[in-house]
Design an enzyme around this catalytic site. Structure first.
Site, PDB file in Angstrom:
ATOM      1  N   SER A 125       0.825  -1.250   0.009  1.00 61.13           N
ATOM      2  CA  SER A 125      -0.192   0.083  -0.182  1.00 61.13           C
ATOM      3  C   SER A 125       0.765   1.532   0.073  1.00 61.13           C
ATOM      4  O   SER A 125       0.366   2.466  -0.227  1.00 61.13           O
ATOM      5  CB  SER A 125      -0.889   0.141   1.156  1.00 61.13           C
ATOM      6  OG  SER A 125      -0.082  -0.199   2.413  1.00 61.13           O
TER       7      SER A 125
ATOM      8  N   ASP B  52      -3.034   8.444   7.860  1.00 63.89           N
ATOM      9  CA  ASP B  52      -3.883   7.306   8.673  1.00 63.89           C
ATOM     10  C   ASP B  52      -3.241   6.814   9.734  1.00 63.89           C
ATOM     11  O   ASP B  52      -1.985   7.215  10.035  1.00 63.89           O
ATOM     12  CB  ASP B  52      -4.581   6.500   7.821  1.00 63.89           C
ATOM     13  CG  ASP B  52      -4.032   5.541   7.032  1.00 63.89           C
ATOM     14  OD1 ASP B  52      -2.629   5.566   7.319  1.00 63.89           O
ATOM     15  OD2 ASP B  52      -4.340   4.952   5.930  1.00 63.89           O
TER      16      ASP B  52
ATOM     17  N   HIS C 130      -0.056   4.884   7.091  1.00 62.52           N
ATOM     18  CA  HIS C 130       0.615   5.445   5.954  1.00 62.52           C
ATOM     19  C   HIS C 130       0.918   6.662   5.758  1.00 62.52           C
ATOM     20  O   HIS C 130       0.002   7.659   6.543  1.00 62.52           O
ATOM     21  CB  HIS C 130      -0.496   5.160   4.755  1.00 62.52           C
ATOM     22  CG  HIS C 130      -0.976   3.879   4.465  1.00 62.52           C
ATOM     23  ND1 HIS C 130      -2.181   3.268   5.112  1.00 62.52           N
ATOM     24  CD2 HIS C 130      -0.356   2.993   4.039  1.00 62.52           C
ATOM     25  CE1 HIS C 130      -2.312   2.111   4.557  1.00 62.52           C
ATOM     26  NE2 HIS C 130      -1.173   1.957   4.154  1.00 62.52           N
TER      27      HIS C 130
END
Length: 372
Positions: free
Chosen positions: A54, A336, A339
């Site tokens: 991610s 978040d 990340h």
């Protein structure tokens, strides 16, 4: 259903600290802008391929049956095209490295890449994916690194058919940059979840680092065997400093979860030795290690806020859909619970491309790798 817990927005304790932080960010931005300005004209390499999770996913998870996707607000709020599947507010480090290499368009995700696009490269990265096949499976589907390599093989077949000359394609691929940024989920969404995965019981942290890097070694060799000769390998960030792991494990009065960071250091040390071995064993290739711990150092010489920009997080650390967010993302390290913000991505990408310290990259930064 994932429950949410409230996260208060960061507010500096005093104006002096806020001004110091702002000055520090501006100093970083100044360096980034100078570097970006110097990169112009045609791309420095013909194509650029991205493998990972991610941290560099650009939308491959959007259509997968998984909760590990970021195709909703507030993700993408600072990206030119808005919501897109990137797990941050704007561009990722892979995007920015591509721009620094001179690419005028973002490298397309494998999920949507057309025959007309693949000649400049493909992004195979997938949120929650890992070196190990089972990693992230509790969140739903994901494209593990082994599956990303299968997708890359398919891309090469497509490219060879389009170019109608296998010898030309082979020589073409040798000139490209290959970036791999994976391994974080093998801790976050595997080893650090002992109620779901047995690795924590099966291996000590030391043993796990060895096993992971042994498997990663075979995968990097596969990238080489598929034609890559310029391969940049990211180490792992200090996962013990992420908001989600601090919430889960506590810090015993420290800034971060130190035992997790000790485990990450073991992985990175093993990975550095692997890069040395690969360079010794494959004389026609150039592998380089990108040391995230050093690359993020400018973000660490002041007590930067680690409170997520999103004001509500799910249990897995992602933003609750359509939750509110901080107004000044450039003064926040995390978007978040896991990340980084675009600004953090920007710092890491810029120093990966052109290192500031000898500890940033080894043995080459990406600008040097591109010239080889």
């Amino acid at each position: 259903m994932h429950s949410a817990f409230q996260i208060s927005l960061f507010r500096p304790k005093n104006m002096t600290r806020e001004l110091n932080l702002l000055f520090h960010i501006l100093r970083i931005v100044g360096f980034i802008q100078v570097t970006t300005f110097l990169v112009c004209g045609e791309p420095q390499v013909p194509c650029y391929f991205i493998f990972g999770d991610s941290l560099v996913d650009s939308g491959n998870n959007n259509a997968l049956p998984t909760i590990a996707k970021a195709n909703y607000q507030p993700y993408g709020i600072d990206f030119p095209q808005g919501v897109n599947g990137r797990f941050t507010n704007g561009r990722t480090m892979a995007d920015i490295i591509g721009q620094l290499l001179g690419f005028h368009k973002f490298i397309p995700p494998y999920a949507t890449a057309t025959d007309q696009e693949i000649s400049i490269g493909v992004n195979y990265a997938s949120g929650s994916a890992g070196i190990r096949e089972e990693t992230g499976s509790h969140l739903g589907d994901r494209i593990s690194l082994d599956r990303q390599l299968v997708n890359h093989q398919k891309t090469i077949s497509r490219l060879s058919a389009l170019q109608s000359n296998k010898t030309f394609t082979d020589e073409y691929l040798k000139k490209c940059i290959y970036l791999s940024n994976i391994g974080s989920n093998d801790y976050i969404n595997n080893y650090l979840l002992p109620s779901i995965y047995p690795t924590n019981i099966t291996y000590t942290l030391d043993q796990y680092a060895v096993v992971l890097v042994q498997q990663y070694s075979q995968q990097l060799k596969t990238i080489y065997n598929l034609g890559a000769r310029k391969i940049a390998v990211f180490g792992l960030a200090e996962i013990g400093c992420t908001p989600i792991e601090i919430t889960r494990f506590g810090t015993s009065g420290k800034l971060c979860v130190e035992w997790i960071n000790n485990g990450i250091k073991l992985f990175n040390d093993n990975l550095t030795r692997l890069v040395d071995d690969l360079n010794s064993n494959y004389s026609d290739a150039r592998f380089t290690f990108l040391n995230v711990t050093s690359l993020a150092a400018p973000l660490g010489d002041l007590p930067l806020p680690t409170t997520p920009c999103c004001t509500q997080l799910r249990d897995d650390g992602q933003c609750v859909p359509n939750s509110s967010h901080c107004l000044v993302r450039d003064l926040t390290l995390f978007f978040d619970g896991l990340h980084p913000t675009e600004k953090a991505h920007q710092v890491i990408a810029t120093r990966s491309y052109k290192s500031l310290l000898p500890t940033d990259t080894y043995p080459y930064d990406i600008s040097h790798l591109a010239r080889l």
